[in-house]
Design a protein around this motif. Sequence first.
Motif, short mmCIF file in Angstrom:
data_model
loop_
_atom_site.label_atom_id
_atom_site.label_comp_id
_atom_site.label_asym_id
_atom_site.label_seq_id
_atom_site.Cartn_x
_atom_site.Cartn_y
_atom_site.Cartn_z
N GLU A 199 -6.61 -3.41 10.64
CA GLU A 199 -6.41 -4.07 9.35
C GLU A 199 -5.95 -5.51 9.55
O GLU A 199 -5.19 -5.80 10.47
CB GLU A 199 -5.36 -3.31 8.53
N ASP A 200 -6.41 -6.40 8.67
CA ASP A 200 -5.95 -7.78 8.78
C ASP A 200 -4.57 -7.91 8.15
O ASP A 200 -4.04 -6.98 7.54
CB ASP A 200 -6.96 -8.75 8.16
N GLU A 201 -3.98 -9.12 8.30
CA GLU A 201 -2.60 -9.31 7.85
C GLU A 201 -2.45 -9.16 6.34
O GLU A 201 -1.44 -8.64 5.86
CB GLU A 201 -2.09 -10.69 8.28
N ASN A 202 -3.45 -9.60 5.56
CA ASN A 202 -3.37 -9.47 4.12
C ASN A 202 -3.30 -8.01 3.70
O ASN A 202 -2.52 -7.63 2.82
CB ASN A 202 -4.57 -10.14 3.45
N ALA A 203 -4.13 -7.17 4.34
CA ALA A 203 -4.12 -5.74 4.03
C ALA A 203 -2.78 -5.11 4.41
O ALA A 203 -2.27 -4.25 3.69
CB ALA A 203 -5.27 -5.04 4.75
N LEU A 204 -2.23 -5.53 5.54
CA LEU A 204 -0.93 -5.01 5.96
C LEU A 204 0.16 -5.37 4.96
O LEU A 204 0.98 -4.53 4.57
CB LEU A 204 -0.56 -5.56 7.34
N ALA A 205 0.19 -6.64 4.55
CA ALA A 205 1.20 -7.08 3.60
C ALA A 205 1.07 -6.32 2.28
O ALA A 205 2.08 -5.89 1.70
CB ALA A 205 1.09 -8.58 3.38
N SER A 206 -0.15 -6.15 1.81
CA SER A 206 -0.37 -5.42 0.56
C SER A 206 0.08 -3.97 0.68
O SER A 206 0.70 -3.41 -0.23
CB SER A 206 -1.85 -5.48 0.17
N ALA A 207 -0.23 -3.35 1.82
CA ALA A 207 0.15 -1.96 2.03
C ALA A 207 1.66 -1.79 2.03
O ALA A 207 2.20 -0.86 1.43
CB ALA A 207 -0.43 -1.45 3.35
N LEU A 208 2.36 -2.71 2.70
CA LEU A 208 3.82 -2.60 2.75
C LEU A 208 4.44 -2.89 1.39
O LEU A 208 5.47 -2.29 1.04
CB LEU A 208 4.38 -3.55 3.80
N SER A 209 3.84 -3.79 0.61
CA SER A 209 4.40 -4.08 -0.72
C SER A 209 4.28 -2.87 -1.64
O SER A 209 5.04 -2.75 -2.61
CB SER A 209 3.71 -5.30 -1.33
N GLU A 210 3.36 -1.96 -1.34
CA GLU A 210 3.23 -0.74 -2.14
C GLU A 210 4.45 0.17 -1.99
O GLU A 210 4.67 1.07 -2.80
CB GLU A 210 1.96 0.02 -1.73
N LEU A 211 5.24 -0.07 -0.94
CA LEU A 211 6.46 0.72 -0.74
C LEU A 211 7.57 0.30 -1.69
O LEU A 211 8.59 0.97 -1.80
CB LEU A 211 6.95 0.57 0.70
N GLY A 212 7.40 -0.83 -2.38
CA GLY A 212 8.38 -1.26 -3.38
C GLY A 212 8.80 -2.70 -3.31
O GLY A 212 8.79 -3.41 -4.32
N PRO A 213 9.22 -3.19 -2.14
CA PRO A 213 9.73 -4.57 -2.09
C PRO A 213 8.62 -5.62 -2.00
O PRO A 213 7.47 -5.30 -1.67
CB PRO A 213 10.56 -4.58 -0.80
N ALA A 214 8.98 -6.86 -2.31
CA ALA A 214 8.11 -7.97 -1.93
C ALA A 214 8.11 -8.06 -0.41
O ALA A 214 9.08 -7.72 0.24
CB ALA A 214 8.64 -9.27 -2.53
N VAL A 215 7.00 -8.51 0.15
CA VAL A 215 6.84 -8.56 1.61
C VAL A 215 6.53 -9.99 2.04
O VAL A 215 5.69 -10.66 1.43
CB VAL A 215 5.70 -7.62 2.08
#
Length: 311
Positions: A199-215
């Motif tokens: 996964e590229d960095e954008n996809a990673l950031a989006s995935a982690l933001s789904e956990l709740g916090p801003a990333v």
Amino acid sequence: MSTVVLGSANRDLVYRVERIPSPGETVLAASVSVVAGGKGNNQAIAAARSGAEVTFIVALGTDEPGDRLAAEAAAAGVTLQARRVTEPTGTAIITVDDNGENAIVVNPGANRLLEMLNVGENAAIAGAHVLVLQLETPMSAVIGAANAARAASTTVVLNASPIQPLPAGLLASIDVLIVNEHEARHLAAQTRSNQTQNEDENALASALSELGPAVILTLGPRGAIVCVPGELPVLVPGRRVAAVDTTGAGDTFCGALAAKLDQETRGTLDLGALIRAAEFATTAAAISVQRHGAVPSIPTLEEIRHFHSIN
């Protein structure tokens, strides 16, 4: 402005080497220096030099390194709420090669004893606008501090480094998660069943933001990606500089970002505020990598503003 940092403080032994040794290899150092370090200490000083009013909750040994760390933090404008304990002050051995890359081994020492918060420490967090956390102190203190901040509507910034599993309760209490690419992939792999390696960095950031916090996903010289839940990621470009030592650059970024959030946000943590904070922090980190050492490389607010104005 009021920022509280809870975290580690270490006395760093920094060795300058041509290259970082491979397993089983011995290399000769060109020089060695002894400087202040520890992620909490670095971030507290970075926030103070970036203009915030900073209180640092920390555990230090009743030894000469602890005395020096306390004095150096105070000289940088940091107010200490320091526990002085019988365990020796934390130490770190750092090798820095000719390309500015580093490898670090940390002995936590006194930092291990920062387990549960006392009344005064909880009060300091409740009275702050921003709380900054990392993972070089016991998870019990990190969770306790985040919960105290959440109850008081204090903005919680977690730099998930060194990376380890994050309890769901902790994720629910943080507002901003700061990770580098390695940490992002590791955390995503813990929280999702699908493959994250490609996964590229954008996809990673989006995935982690789904956990709740801003990333905020830091990319070294390429800058940082900012992502808030429900919105597309935004790249904040890095500054083009010649790096001589990357030690502490991530901590400079975190401390400067916290100071900027402390200055700009009062209960409203939107994408625009995070982008402006990331731009400010990226500038601070770019200055720091052009200098040697962790704390010695951290710029002042005036230096950050000047660098921004001419670049």
